[in-house]
Enzyme design. Sequence first.
Site, PDB file in Angstrom:
ATOM      1  CG  ASP A  19      -3.368   3.802   6.419  1.00 25.57           C
ATOM      2  OD1 ASP A  19      -4.526   3.474   6.784  1.00 25.57           O
ATOM      3  OD2 ASP A  19      -3.139   4.447   5.376  1.00 25.57           O
ATOM      4  CD1 TRP A  29      -5.696  -2.702  -1.588  1.00 26.17           C
ATOM      5  CD2 TRP A  29      -5.990  -0.496  -1.876  1.00 26.17           C
ATOM      6  NE1 TRP A  29      -4.465  -2.132  -1.725  1.00 26.17           N
ATOM      7  CE2 TRP A  29      -4.607  -0.770  -1.896  1.00 26.17           C
ATOM      8  CE3 TRP A  29      -6.428   0.821  -2.027  1.00 26.17           C
ATOM      9  CZ2 TRP A  29      -3.645   0.216  -2.071  1.00 26.17           C
ATOM     10  CZ3 TRP A  29      -5.480   1.792  -2.198  1.00 26.17           C
ATOM     11  CH2 TRP A  29      -4.087   1.501  -2.226  1.00 26.17           C
ATOM     12  CD  GLU A  60      -4.093   6.892   7.468  1.00 29.03           C
ATOM     13  OE1 GLU A  60      -2.914   7.006   7.869  1.00 29.03           O
ATOM     14  OE2 GLU A  60      -4.402   7.010   6.278  1.00 29.03           O
ATOM     15  CD  GLU A  79      -6.238   7.679   3.008  1.00 29.04           C
ATOM     16  OE1 GLU A  79      -5.299   7.990   3.750  1.00 29.04           O
ATOM     17  OE2 GLU A  79      -6.177   6.752   2.196  1.00 29.04           O
ATOM     18  CE1 TYR A 119      -1.913   1.845   1.411  1.00 33.39           C
ATOM     19  CE2 TYR A 119      -1.262   1.563   3.705  1.00 33.39           C
ATOM     20  CZ  TYR A 119      -1.479   2.376   2.610  1.00 33.39           C
ATOM     21  OH  TYR A 119      -1.256   3.717   2.715  1.00 33.39           O
ATOM     22  CG  HIS A 168      -5.422   1.403   3.210  1.00 34.60           C
ATOM     23  ND1 HIS A 168      -6.035   1.096   2.022  1.00 34.60           N
ATOM     24  CD2 HIS A 168      -4.744   2.554   2.990  1.00 34.60           C
ATOM     25  CE1 HIS A 168      -5.724   2.012   1.107  1.00 34.60           C
ATOM     26  NE2 HIS A 168      -4.948   2.917   1.673  1.00 34.60           N
ATOM     27  CD  GLU A 202       0.083  10.241   4.029  1.00 32.93           C
ATOM     28  OE1 GLU A 202      -1.113  10.588   3.941  1.00 32.93           O
ATOM     29  OE2 GLU A 202       0.494   9.131   3.647  1.00 32.93           O
ATOM     30  NE  ARG A 235       1.867   4.699   6.264  1.00 32.29           N
ATOM     31  CZ  ARG A 235       1.176   4.480   5.142  1.00 32.29           C
ATOM     32  NH1 ARG A 235      -0.012   5.036   4.972  1.00 32.29           N
ATOM     33  NH2 ARG A 235       1.661   3.718   4.192  1.00 32.29           N
ATOM     34  NE  ARG A 291      -5.077   9.908   6.985  1.00 33.37           N
ATOM     35  CZ  ARG A 291      -3.933  10.278   6.410  1.00 33.37           C
ATOM     36  NH1 ARG A 291      -3.139  11.133   7.011  1.00 33.37           N
ATOM     37  NH2 ARG A 291      -3.594   9.790   5.235  1.00 33.37           N
TER      38      ARG A 291
END
Length: 402
Positions: free
Chosen positions: A210, A402, A236, A262, A159, A212, A339, A147, A283
Amino acid sequence: MLITAARVVVTSPGRNYVTLIIDTDEGIRGIGDATLNGRELAVESYLRDHILPLLIGREANRIEDIWHYLYKGAYWRRGPVTMTAIAAVDVALWDIKGKAAGMPVYELLGGAARNGVMVYGHASGSDFAELGDDFRAHLDLGYKAVRVQSAIPGVDKTYGIPAAGAYYEPASSALPQEDSWESTSYLDFAPRLFEFVREEFGFGVHVLHDVHHRLTPIEAGRLGKSLEPYRPFWIEDPTPAEDQSAFRLIRQHTTTPIAVGEVFNSIWDCQQLITERLIDYIRTSVSHAGGITHLRRIFALAELYGVRSGSHGAGDLSPITMAAALHVDLTIPNFGIQEFMGHTPQTAEVFRHGYTFTDGLMHPGSAPGLGVEFDEDAAAAFPYNPKYLPVNRRLDGTVHDW
Ligand code: GCO
Ligand code: MG
């Protein structure tokens, strides 16, 4: 085999972890991970005050029954706190069942369906040179998938960028740190990031990224389209995924594969994403989506719709979750990728684990149960240390995802 005692231990060997310990009248002990980053004590209380009194005297073998007793019996359903608590019980019971049978948990789940579990590592940097060095280091370790995250010019504290040489740890201060964000700068920057990685390292390695939860659906469509020439393994969490129908719009604009889930806690959170084929990888994790029992159900639904697994495995999930994830990953037909962020050496002292990494593939090991031992004496040296995840603001001060 009856449950005779259960308790929760909170420890902070580098970061906070909540661990459930269940004992039985046959002397077999099981452990489960109840960590919810930044909200640890809420799960501790949910377990200690509301669940543990219900477990004593119950038959440890009846995992499915106990799962539904806790889920349906609470009346109030789903949510990260509830589902993390139920997951910890579920995983501890699978650990006990494996130890009682003298088999690793993956044998109880149907046995190995592959030789090992492909994992992705994390390369990052405050500029391309630093990112390139980190990427190369991952290739040298044998990773087949990496990643990439990089600081964005003009945006402070992005991030995914750790302090030099440290593990990435977003929950870093006693009060939330404030990060910053601007989608316009990011959308221009992301294709340059991928161009750099492909020019430097070619197409023989999987590259992931990602987002996020930070874009709007049409911005996410534009991002996916702009990355197509670089063939990402996935992007992601392009948008805040509680708005599941937003992914129809993203899908209209790009063939870049999408991974989401996630922050999901149940099959209901991803039902539309899976059944409408709006994503490519789901995920959800063992610890935040109701344990091994519920996660297998999510992956079975995903299999019907051609969606593969890609479970969350950040450092804020303890080695108990990492091991449990590997047992599940090894057995399901629609495994995609796992991951693996790794843990600090202090964490490895507290959670002694038998899983291994060879040539980019991981294996949970063949010890009975999960193959992780929780060392309570070592844990006692690392008391709970209150920490929050960061809060994000746009450059004009507006609070952003975030
Ligand atoms: C990931 C995640 C993590 C989360 C963290 C929050 O893809 O690994 O996005 O980095 O931010 O787990 O606690
Ligand atoms: Mg993520």
